[in-house]
Design an enzyme around this catalytic site. Structure first.
Site, PDB file in Angstrom:
ATOM      1  N   VAL A 169       0.827  -1.210   0.000  1.00 36.57           N
ATOM      2  CA  VAL A 169       0.000   0.000   0.000  1.00 36.57           C
ATOM      3  C   VAL A 169       0.860   1.257   0.000  1.00 36.57           C
ATOM      4  O   VAL A 169       0.698   2.144  -0.837  1.00 36.57           O
ATOM      5  CB  VAL A 169      -0.942   0.004   1.226  1.00 36.57           C
ATOM      6  CG1 VAL A 169      -1.699   1.332   1.308  1.00 36.57           C
ATOM      7  CG2 VAL A 169      -1.917  -1.152   1.140  1.00 36.57           C
TER       8      VAL A 169
ATOM      9  N   CYS B  51      -6.762  -8.347   3.638  1.00 39.59           N
ATOM     10  CA  CYS B  51      -7.956  -7.494   3.627  1.00 39.59           C
ATOM     11  C   CYS B  51      -9.233  -8.295   3.853  1.00 39.59           C
ATOM     12  O   CYS B  51      -9.799  -8.294   4.934  1.00 39.59           O
ATOM     13  CB  CYS B  51      -8.042  -6.719   2.304  1.00 39.59           C
ATOM     14  SG  CYS B  51      -6.846  -5.386   2.161  1.00 39.59           S
TER      15      CYS B  51
ATOM     16  N   THR C 125      -2.628  -4.163   9.416  1.00 37.86           N
ATOM     17  CA  THR C 125      -3.397  -4.391  10.642  1.00 37.86           C
ATOM     18  C   THR C 125      -3.944  -5.818  10.601  1.00 37.86           C
ATOM     19  O   THR C 125      -5.051  -6.049  10.143  1.00 37.86           O
ATOM     20  CB  THR C 125      -4.548  -3.374  10.783  1.00 37.86           C
ATOM     21  OG1 THR C 125      -5.183  -3.193   9.506  1.00 37.86           O
ATOM     22  CG2 THR C 125      -4.047  -2.043  11.272  1.00 37.86           C
TER      23      THR C 125
END
Length: 439
Positions: free
Chosen positions: A23, A267, A92
């Site tokens: 990202v 994700c 995360t």
């Protein structure tokens, strides 16, 4: 008095990217292409050296793009003091009990906070449940910097929507959600992102709303894939080919186009847990989302069990059979092996005494060994197989000549092929005497 946007455009102030993975790296390079001064920071010194040497382990930008980029790569956190607009793009993940692991975003907040100067902006892109930016991150920034949010610095949230390995849907042509802690910060954050997002940004009223958008868009995909996976399991019992059913269904104008498969990655396989975690803290227990996760998390075992079944039907002793799995990454044409559900197939086969050969031209040998303890084998070194599990639809596998595929098997024995992604022609395989099962 100039705004932060004007100062960035005039090269009076710099942008920093904290976290240079799938990202962060594309965002850093995109801003640098627009003439912005960009500091790219990552704790991983080895990764920083790779970028400095013009190597791109993510394969999102490519070696040439990295070499040409003006991004200032650094592993020295004090270099962040030279920037006034910080973008945090760290992963995360979830813990083993499926609760959110906020340690990367907490650590990044501490680093940014220690190096935060007055009148700076901090924008989080990491996927989090609604409330994390304001309830977890801002207090850390204030504590570490001694500054006050809304007075001395501003904070926003703009969820990443980059699709690793996708060469069509890129950063610049995916509309970006933006939010800020107040109207002024929203306007400035929107203006900065508009420099690189060619299709425009979509401002929302609150940071919590932006956080929610991210977790629910991936939860929606997860649920839809779970429905197709459940259908695949039922159709398998009915003796119906799922791929043919879906092909027929997709002739209708309002079909959604989802197909069954392994749902991993950082994700879709993770975000629903962030959403349900916060919902449960508020007293609501998910009726749909968690059940979708249960279905999708069980697909690796389902595929492995059907592999065993097909080998037995082919008069093979599974424990004595030679099995190869083609593909280890979490998705096709992408080197990212994080949270790959191919691991579940490997573990389930291990329970039957099978140590499969793993082939993946995209995966890093070091990552495969570090994350899963598996050694990668080149396809050219594979031979005398009893069974092939085509787990990931890399272009190299989709283009594989069917006769070359046939030559990977033992001679004069029944051959088994498990086509997880239904990418090969079943009739052609059967004409070659290959027993084909597909999800």
């Amino acid at each position: 008095m100039k705004t932060i946007f004007q100062k960035i455009v005039d090269k009076e102030e710099s942008i920093s990217l904290v976290g240079l993975g799938y990202v962060g790296m594309p965002i850093a390079v995109a801003f640098a292409k627009e003439g912005v001064n960009v500091i790219g920071f990552d704790l991983n010194k080895r990764k920083i050296e790779q970028y400095k040497n013009g190597d791109d382990p993510t394969n999102e930008i490519g070696a040439e793009g990295i070499k040409k980029s003006t991004v200032q790569f650094t592993a020295n956190e004090e270099d962040l003091k030279l920037a006034k607009f910080h973008i945090v793009a760290v992963p995360t993940p979830v813990n083993t009990d499926h609760t959110p692991d906020l340690s990367p975003v907490i650590g990044a907040s501490e680093i940014v906070g220690r190096n935060l100067t007055k009148d700076s902006y901090v924008v989080y892109e990491s996927t989090v449940y609604p409330g994390v930016t304001e309830d977890v991150c801002i207090p850390i920034l204030e504590r570490e910097s001694g500054l006050k949010c809304g007075v001395d610095f501003k904070v926003g949230y703009s969820p990443e929507r980059i699709n690793p390995g996708d060469k069509v849907h890129r950063l610049e042509n995916i509309k970006k959600i933006v939010s800020g802690c107040d109207y002024e910060s929203l306007e400035q954050i929107k203006s900065v992102y508009d420099l690189v997002i060619k299709v425009g940004t979509f401002p929302v009223s609150t940071i919590r709303t932006a956080e929610a958008i991210k977790v629910v868009e991936n939860s929606q995909r997860d649920i839809n894939i779970a429905f197709m996976n459940e259908l695949a399991m039922v159709f398998d019992r009915m003796g119906i080919d799922t791929a043919e059913v879906i092909d027929g269904m997709n002739t209708k104008w309002n079909a959604l186009g989802f197909r069954p498969g392994l749902v991993g990655g950082h994700c879709i396989g993770v975000d629903p847990y962030y959403f349900t975690y916060q919902a449960e803290k508020l007293g609501y227990h998910s009726q749909i989302i968690l059940n979708g996760r249960i279905v999708n998390d069980g697909m690796g075992t389902f595929i492995a069990e059907n592999t065993i079944k097909q080998m037995i039907l082919a008069n093979k002793a599974p424990k004595n059979s030679k099995v190869a799995i083609l593909g280890l990454t979490f998705k096709e044409n992408c080197p990212d092996t994080r949270n790959s559900k191919v691991e579940d197939i490997i573990k389930a086969l291990n329970n039957y005494g099978i140590e499969p050969i793993i082939v993946d031209p995209w995966a890093s040998e070091a990552d495969a060994m570090k994350e899963y303890g598996v050694k990668l084998t080149k396809l050219s070194d594979v031979h005398n197989l009893d069974c092939i599990i085509l787990a990931v639809a890399h272009d190299e596998f989709k283009k594989l000549d069917i006769n070359k595929l046939n030559n990977l098997y033992k001679d004069n024995e029944e051959k088994v092929l498990i086509d997880v992604k239904s990418i090969l022609n079943k009739k052609e395989l059967e004409n070659l005497g290959i027993r084909c099962w597909r999800l």
